[in-house]
Design an enzyme around this catalytic site. Structure first.
Site, PDB file in Angstrom:
ATOM      1  N   LYS A 180      33.967  45.530  34.702  1.00 49.62           N
ATOM      2  CA  LYS A 180      34.487  46.528  33.756  1.00 49.62           C
ATOM      3  C   LYS A 180      34.036  46.211  32.332  1.00 49.62           C
ATOM      4  O   LYS A 180      33.935  45.029  31.944  1.00 49.62           O
ATOM      5  CB  LYS A 180      36.009  46.535  33.872  1.00 49.62           C
ATOM      6  CG  LYS A 180      36.737  47.649  33.148  1.00 49.62           C
ATOM      7  CD  LYS A 180      38.226  47.540  33.491  1.00 49.62           C
ATOM      8  CE  LYS A 180      39.085  48.557  32.779  1.00 49.62           C
ATOM      9  NZ  LYS A 180      40.521  48.382  33.135  1.00 49.62           N
ATOM     10  N   SER A 182      42.881  52.382  34.474  1.00 45.90           N
ATOM     11  CA  SER A 182      41.743  52.488  33.572  1.00 45.90           C
ATOM     12  C   SER A 182      40.446  51.909  34.135  1.00 45.90           C
ATOM     13  O   SER A 182      39.379  52.080  33.550  1.00 45.90           O
ATOM     14  CB  SER A 182      42.067  51.788  32.249  1.00 45.90           C
ATOM     15  OG  SER A 182      42.260  50.384  32.453  1.00 45.90           O
ATOM     16  N   SER A 198      46.107  49.769  36.610  1.00 44.53           N
ATOM     17  CA  SER A 198      44.703  50.038  36.297  1.00 44.53           C
ATOM     18  C   SER A 198      43.699  49.497  37.303  1.00 44.53           C
ATOM     19  O   SER A 198      42.521  49.836  37.238  1.00 44.53           O
ATOM     20  CB  SER A 198      44.360  49.507  34.899  1.00 44.53           C
ATOM     21  OG  SER A 198      44.873  50.362  33.920  1.00 44.53           O
TER      22      SER A 198
END
Length: 541
Positions: free
Chosen positions: A125, A206, A230
């Site tokens: 990420k 996220s 997330s």
């Protein structure tokens, strides 16, 4: 931060609406995919649904190399990330990936194999530092151009394990802690990521890009981060296995933060075994990040040893009662999953955990506001980025509103900026209420009912991408209890609603990752609910 959770915390829930075809073009990006997109299900891809073990076997036999795997995944990224369905799951590929792969191939040829991740392409990420040519931006234009001085601790661990760092994934900007009316999977740098099951649906977030990329076979495995939902929510919405470990098991050093109390990285994979392999490589003590929970038991070196197909036999499993009467299509999947647990020898006990933890949401949100400002200011002060603190981020966004805030604003950033420090009595009271309250609730339900784990619906099916109104809640979820408590939470695919995946959650006590992986693996092997995406333009029906 998962948007459905954030919506609940900020009371910004929106009505459920049907997806509408749109050719709306975000500033600086191509139009949404046309309705004809979605004929290729990816099954012709040479590495389609390949597991870490299968890839290792191919490299051992000489039919693949770390370089050939990396080349194939990079070609796949080019094919579906910015072309075709335009997933926008990958925000940047690593220009050093093939060089890294070549070095690892040399080691293998010389008889050195570092472990199960040797030569395996991994995506991480874009809020995780990598001390290389790639940027670390949390998806924000305010951090565009920022390159970390060194690897995050977990990236050091990945490199030591022999993984090929293939690139970075898109995310909900600032890990979805920017606006109460945000669109999950959208960032001002990476634009809108799309769900590979139905391109007009959201990836959740996220860890949006990590979820879409791993599901669409753009990598072998991916790493996300979670504060509340997330990892597990995008894993659920993208048909993946996702593991949020105990807070403190994995280092947070070098990860752009929201919360020192709740943040953790975690594996996002297509199988439970791959999640266990990746977890083992990521973990390790980091003096720069004191564990948030005291642990006196030794940490397993290899979590795959827990994976037994009969692990559910004779175990008492708590079932979140409210989810049995949730949205009808989702409740039907949940009841079918519970039937599988029973068939595998588990004793089912209905519990009402959410009644105890839902009232803690306001305190949790207060904690996150305080800790976000503190953590981001500390990160930016030493990062060498153009913006040096949260106030400068807010000012940058205002000065570049057309590019940075075309759809939603930055109310959460502004509210966080108003907080008065971690010595505040208000902050300390909120921590006590949310963290201690969640741990007490989970511990008491587990103890009083003699449970090995508690299961629930991870989150509802993916919602529409709606740049006008933002995200909306799909009415069900299970991320907050484990998130507030800092306890492990595993999600495993349990079926689909009109082609949209839904996950089954397993929550256990602190540092019992082996336990939840074992139970999740037994369910996975009995149910086999993972289905690869088909890049359809909209939901089946």
């Amino acid at each position: 931060m998962n948007r459905s959770t954030l919506a609940a915390l900020t009371t910004a829930l929106l009505p459920v609406v049907a997806c509408q075809p749109t050719t709306e073009k975000a500033p600086g990006e191509a139009a949404a995919p046309p309705a004809t997109t979605g004929s290729d299900d990816g099954s012709a891809f040479a590495l389609h649904e390949a597991t870490v073990t299968e890839l290792q076997d191919r490299m051992a036999k000489g039919t693949e190399t770390a370089r050939s795997l990396s080349e194939k995944y990079l070609a796949r990224i080019k094919e579906v990330n910015e072309q075709g369905p335009m997933l926008r799951a990958v925000i940047e590929t690593n220009p050093d990936a093939l060089k890294i792969a070549d070095e690892l191939d040399k080691e293998r040829k010389a008889g050195k194999v570092r472990g199960p991740l040797h030569g395996i392409p991994v995506l991480i990420k874009d809020n995780i530092d990598s001390g290389d040519q790639m940027m670390t931006t949390a998806g924000a234009l305010a951090l565009s151009g920022h390159k970390a001085k060194q690897d995050a601790f977990i990236v050091q661990k990945l490199r030591a394990a022999g993984a090929v760092l293939l690139g970075k994934t898109n995310l909900s900007e600032w890990a979805n802690f920017r606006s109460t009316r945000s669109v999950s999977g959208w960032s001002s740098r990476g634009r809108q990521s799309r769900n590979p099951y139905a391109l007009d649906r959201n990836t959740s977030g996220s860890s949006s890009g990590s979820g879409a990329a791993a599901s669409a076979n753009l990598c072998a495995v991916a790493v996300g981060t979670e504060t509340d939902g997330s990892v597990v929510s995008p894993a659920s919405c993208n048909g993946l296995v996702g593991l949020k470990p105990t807070v403190g098991l994995l280092s947070r050093s070098g990860i752009i933060p929201i919360s020192s109390t709740q943040d953790t990285a975690g594996p996002m994979t297509r199988t439970v075994r791959d999640a266990a392999i990746l977890l083992g490589a990521l973990q390790g003590p980091d003096p720069a990040d004191p564990a948030q929970l005291v642990n006196s038991a030794p940490i397993p070196a290899d979590y795959t040893t827990f994976l037994k197909a009969d692990a559910l036999k004779g175990q008492r499993i708590g079932v979140e009662k409210s989810h049995l009467s949730g949205p009808p299509a989702v409740a039907a999947l949940f009841k079918a999953a519970v039937a599988v647990l029973k068939a595998q020898g588990a004793t089912i006990v209905e519990v009402e955990l959410l009644k105890q933890t839902d009232p803690l949401g306001e305190a949790e949100y207060e904690v996150l506001l305080y800790e976000f400002k503190d953590g981001v200011n500390k990160y930016l002060a030493s990062a060498g980025a153009t913006v040096r603190n949260l106030a400068e981020v807010i000012a940058f966004n205002k000065a570049h509103e057309a590019e940075a805030m075309p759809y939603f604003q930055q109310e959460i950033l502004m509210d966080a900026e108003k907080t008065d420090g971690l010595s505040s009595a208000k902050y300390k009271a909120a921590v006590q209420k949310s963290v201690a309250g969640a741990r007490k609730a989970l511990d008491s339900v587990m103890r009083d009912n003699q449970l090995m784990a508690i299961v629930g619906v991870t989150t509802g099916p993916a919602w529409c991408i709606d740049w006008v109104n933002g995200d909306y809640s799909t009415g069900i979820g299970f991320s907050s209890p484990a998130a507030m408590a800092g306890y492990p939470h595993l999600t495993v695919p349990m079926g689909q609603v009109l082609g949209l995946p839904v996950g089954l959650s397993f929550v256990g006590p602190a540092y019992e990752e082996g336990r939840v992986l074992a139970l999740g693996y037994a369910y996975e092997q009995a149910s086999k609910k993972r289905m690869a995406p088909k890049f359809l333009p909209t939901v089946a029906g």
